[in-house]
Design a protein around this motif. Structure first.
Motif, mmCIF file in Angstrom:
data_model
loop_
_atom_site.group_PDB
_atom_site.id
_atom_site.type_symbol
_atom_site.label_atom_id
_atom_site.label_comp_id
_atom_site.label_asym_id
_atom_site.label_seq_id
_atom_site.Cartn_x
_atom_site.Cartn_y
_atom_site.Cartn_z
ATOM 1 N N ARG A 56 1.088 -1.311 -0.190
ATOM 2 C CA ARG A 56 0.059 0.119 -0.099
ATOM 3 C C ARG A 56 0.669 0.862 -0.138
ATOM 4 N N ASP A 57 0.319 2.374 -1.090
ATOM 5 C CA ASP A 57 0.888 3.172 -0.752
ATOM 6 C C ASP A 57 2.850 3.294 -0.447
ATOM 7 N N GLY A 58 3.892 1.807 -1.081
ATOM 8 C CA GLY A 58 4.806 2.666 -0.912
ATOM 9 C C GLY A 58 5.348 2.380 0.383
ATOM 10 N N ASP A 59 4.503 1.228 1.179
ATOM 11 C CA ASP A 59 4.935 0.865 2.922
ATOM 12 C C ASP A 59 5.267 -0.605 1.839
ATOM 13 N N ALA A 60 5.423 -1.901 3.168
ATOM 14 C CA ALA A 60 6.632 -2.419 3.046
ATOM 15 C C ALA A 60 5.012 -3.240 2.795
ATOM 16 N N PRO A 61 5.608 -4.494 2.063
ATOM 17 C CA PRO A 61 4.324 -5.272 1.547
ATOM 18 C C PRO A 61 4.224 -6.504 2.773
ATOM 19 N N THR A 62 2.961 -6.504 2.763
ATOM 20 C CA THR A 62 1.937 -7.973 3.180
ATOM 21 C C THR A 62 1.796 -8.397 2.823
ATOM 22 N N VAL A 63 2.930 -9.708 3.485
ATOM 23 C CA VAL A 63 2.450 -11.270 2.334
ATOM 24 C C VAL A 63 2.142 -12.413 3.512
ATOM 25 N N VAL A 64 1.449 -12.610 3.193
ATOM 26 C CA VAL A 64 0.116 -14.078 2.948
ATOM 27 C C VAL A 64 0.186 -15.328 2.380
ATOM 28 N N VAL A 65 1.161 -16.098 3.002
ATOM 29 C CA VAL A 65 1.294 -17.485 2.203
ATOM 30 C C VAL A 65 -0.054 -18.420 2.432
ATOM 31 N N GLY A 66 -0.660 -19.114 1.506
ATOM 32 C CA GLY A 66 -2.397 -19.717 1.618
ATOM 33 C C GLY A 66 -1.512 -21.286 1.461
ATOM 34 N N ALA A 67 -2.972 -22.142 1.818
ATOM 35 C CA ALA A 67 -2.634 -23.374 1.163
ATOM 36 C C ALA A 67 -1.436 -24.107 1.690
ATOM 37 N N VAL A 68 0.026 -23.652 2.468
ATOM 38 C CA VAL A 68 0.731 -24.544 3.139
ATOM 39 C C VAL A 68 0.080 -25.375 4.517
ATOM 40 N N ASP A 69 0.292 -24.447 5.146
ATOM 41 C CA ASP A 69 -1.066 -24.304 6.698
ATOM 42 C C ASP A 69 -2.173 -24.661 6.555
ATOM 43 N N GLU A 70 -3.514 -24.555 7.585
ATOM 44 C CA GLU A 70 -4.513 -25.143 7.643
ATOM 45 C C GLU A 70 -5.131 -24.280 7.569
ATOM 46 N N LYS A 71 -4.178 -22.658 7.234
ATOM 47 C CA LYS A 71 -5.286 -21.075 7.294
ATOM 48 C C LYS A 71 -3.836 -19.834 6.772
ATOM 49 N N PRO A 72 -4.050 -19.009 6.711
ATOM 50 C CA PRO A 72 -3.562 -18.291 5.887
ATOM 51 C C PRO A 72 -1.766 -17.836 6.823
ATOM 52 N N VAL A 73 -1.227 -17.534 6.116
ATOM 53 C CA VAL A 73 -0.303 -17.707 7.300
ATOM 54 C C VAL A 73 0.461 -15.889 7.201
ATOM 55 N N ARG A 74 0.735 -14.799 7.778
ATOM 56 C CA ARG A 74 0.916 -13.247 7.808
ATOM 57 C C ARG A 74 2.290 -13.831 8.231
ATOM 58 N N ILE A 75 3.447 -13.343 6.683
ATOM 59 C CA ILE A 75 5.187 -13.298 7.049
ATOM 60 C C ILE A 75 5.411 -12.012 7.723
ATOM 61 N N GLU A 76 5.941 -12.043 8.930
ATOM 62 C CA GLU A 76 6.093 -10.739 10.148
ATOM 63 C C GLU A 76 7.744 -10.172 9.348
ATOM 64 N N ALA A 77 8.525 -9.355 8.071
ATOM 65 C CA ALA A 77 9.167 -9.374 7.727
ATOM 66 C C ALA A 77 8.819 -7.459 7.781
ATOM 67 N N SER A 78 10.373 -7.105 7.150
ATOM 68 C CA SER A 78 10.501 -5.579 7.064
ATOM 69 C C SER A 78 11.566 -4.982 5.883
ATOM 70 N N ASP A 79 12.740 -6.147 6.114
ATOM 71 C CA ASP A 79 13.883 -5.879 5.102
ATOM 72 C C ASP A 79 14.223 -6.141 3.876
ATOM 73 N N GLY A 80 13.420 -6.150 3.104
ATOM 74 C CA GLY A 80 14.432 -6.099 1.975
ATOM 75 C C GLY A 80 13.245 -7.927 1.664
ATOM 76 N N VAL A 81 13.497 -8.511 -0.078
ATOM 77 C CA VAL A 81 12.592 -9.626 -0.164
ATOM 78 C C VAL A 81 13.606 -10.902 0.353
ATOM 79 N N GLU A 82 14.991 -10.899 0.286
ATOM 80 C CA GLU A 82 15.808 -12.096 1.413
ATOM 81 C C GLU A 82 14.779 -11.849 3.170
ATOM 82 N N ASP A 83 14.686 -11.257 3.333
ATOM 83 C CA ASP A 83 13.984 -11.144 4.424
ATOM 84 C C ASP A 83 12.081 -11.584 4.590
#
Ligand code: FES
Ligand code: FES
Lengths: 268, 160
Positions: A202-229
């Motif tokens: 959103r508007d240049g903020d750090a992206p919100t990343v959510v992984v689906g289909a792996v766990d029983e429910k979507p998993v929000r990824i807590e990170a902020s520091d670039g792709v590797e992070d």
């Protein structure tokens, strides 16, 4: 042929009637719309209901409209309705694209977005993107209305917050701003996604990343520091199991790969 | 055990049908009991498309659709396409011309899916055709000739 066990069919003509049936019949009844998940489970005998409440014939319940600052997708809107909706394409193109790639054309013609969420099948596409977009579900019962973030609505495998007297009235997606970038990327070899990754910036903020289909429910990824992070955080955050789609180790690896690609797509 | 039934009226291949069906009956069984055996049970889990028919124009898996869904709606099956061998639907003709089938088991489903596509999108790209037919499985042809046939039918239908 597989045989379904007998059930009584209810076809409420209005939401009021549907809600009334829900409170009368409780957990002896299943809500029935597209049936793409429910009928499979009934045919295999893993679920059995005395009553089916067919909500498909409630007028207007499949409407897709912009209300205020949100896109409101009625409970019986099918994946195909969403795929072909000019409003969805205009305001949340990532959701159009996701809908275009759900299962196959026959499932998309019958299956609904709300049904997909209500069934809570973990190996599904929509939840991850909806969580990343901050979408909510509007739930209705004879006691009134409540609204829950999709993130809280999804509890686990085939488990949601939907009360036995409730139904989903709509899925509500806040309209992304013009500067928002959103993508959903999946890897799939069978009928359902092995890994699905939603990324929303959103508007240049750090992206919100959510992984689906792996766990029983979507998993929000807590990170902020670039792709590797994000990639490392995602690999740590998921808790895969071995199944037909692959081993846990493989899925963890794949999660990192798809997170990387999703973030690259977002930046491109 | 007595089964709960529902009275339904709908259109199958242009003909009005009113009948009492068990709620638990699948559309595929209803059709096949009526002698419309083009749609086939195969995977019976929405994966293969052998059972595909058009419901109000769109392709559905008749194996995982309740017969009651016919109520107030229109179902088309492969049997409704041609009254005689020299009056084939353009999709059928193209399948013949391009040899888009071998054993023919998947063909009724393929043809109804393709017809649904061309009604929704008269000018599909090759990618559109491939994407639409994902989930329609053929164990014989290798798909290339099927895609060719659908593109050919599209052209013929556009040129009327
Ligand atoms: S038999 Fe219905 S999709 Fe395979
Ligand atoms: S022609 Fe044999 S399965 Fe398609």
């Amino acid at each position: 042929m597989q045989i379904l066990s007998d059930f009584q069919l209810h076809r409420p003509a209005s939401l009021d009637e549907a809600v009334q049936l829900r409170s009368e019949l409780g957990d002896g009844a299943a809500l029935y719309a597209g049936g793409t998940e429910l009928l499979l489970a009934l045919k295999m005998g893993v679920l059995e209901y005395e009553h089916l409440i067919d909500v498909k014939r409630i007028p207007g319940l499949n409407a897709i409209e912009v209300q205020g600052a949100a896109l409101r997708i009625g409970a019986t809107a099918t994946h195909r309705d969403i795929e072909t909706s000019p409003l969805v394409a205009e305001h949340v193109p990532a959701l159009s694209k996701l809908a275009r790639h759900v299962a196959n054309v026959r499932v998309r013609a019958a299956g609904t977005l709300a049904g997909n969420l209500a069934f809570g099948e973990p190996h599904a596409d929509p939840a991850a993107l909806l969580v990343a977009l901050g979408a909510t579900v509007e739930l209705l019962s004879s006691g009134g209305r409540r609204s829950l973030p999709v993130e809280q609505f999804a509890v686990g495998a085939y488990e949601t917050e939907l009360g036995e007297d409730e139904l989903i009235e709509a899925v509500v997606v806040p309209l992304p701003t013009a500067q928002t970038r959103a993508t959903y990327l999946k890897f799939q070899v069978l009928e359902r996604p092995t890994v699905g990754v939603a990324a929303v910036a959103r508007d240049g903020d750090a992206p919100t990343v959510v992984v689906g289909a792996v766990d029983e429910k979507p998993v929000r990824i807590e990170a902020s520091d670039g792709v590797e992070d994000y990639v490392n955080a995602a690999r740590d955050a998921v808790d895969p199991v071995d199944d037909l789609s692959g081993s846990a180790e493989y899925k963890r690896h794949l999660t990192g790969v798809i997170v990387r690609r999703a973030l690259e797509a977002l930046a491109a | 055990m007595t089964m709960t039934t529902t009275r339904i009226s709908g259109t199958i291949n242009g003909r009005e049908v009113t009948t009492e069906v068990d709620n638990a009956t699948l559309l595929l069984d209803l059709l096949r009991d009526l002698g419309l055996t083009g749609a086939k049970p195969s995977c019976e889990m929405e994966v293969c498309g052998a059972c595909a028919v058009q419901l109000d124009g769109l392709p559905v898996s008749a194996c995982t659709t309740l017969a009651i869904e016919l109520d107030g709606r229109t179902v088309e099956t492969v049997e409704g396409l041609a009254q005689s061998a020299d009056a084939l639907h353009p999709v059928q003709r193209a399948f013949l011309q391009k040899s888009a089938f071998q054993c023919g088991f998947c063909t009724p489903g393929m043809i109804m899916s393709a017809k649904a596509l061309l009604e929704a999108n008269p000018s599909p790209s090759r990618d559109d055709v491939v994407h639409w037919l994902e989930g329609s499985i053929c164990r014989c042809t290798g798909y290339e000739s099927i895609v060719e046939a659908v593109l050919e039918a599209a052209e013929e239908m556009r040129n009327g």
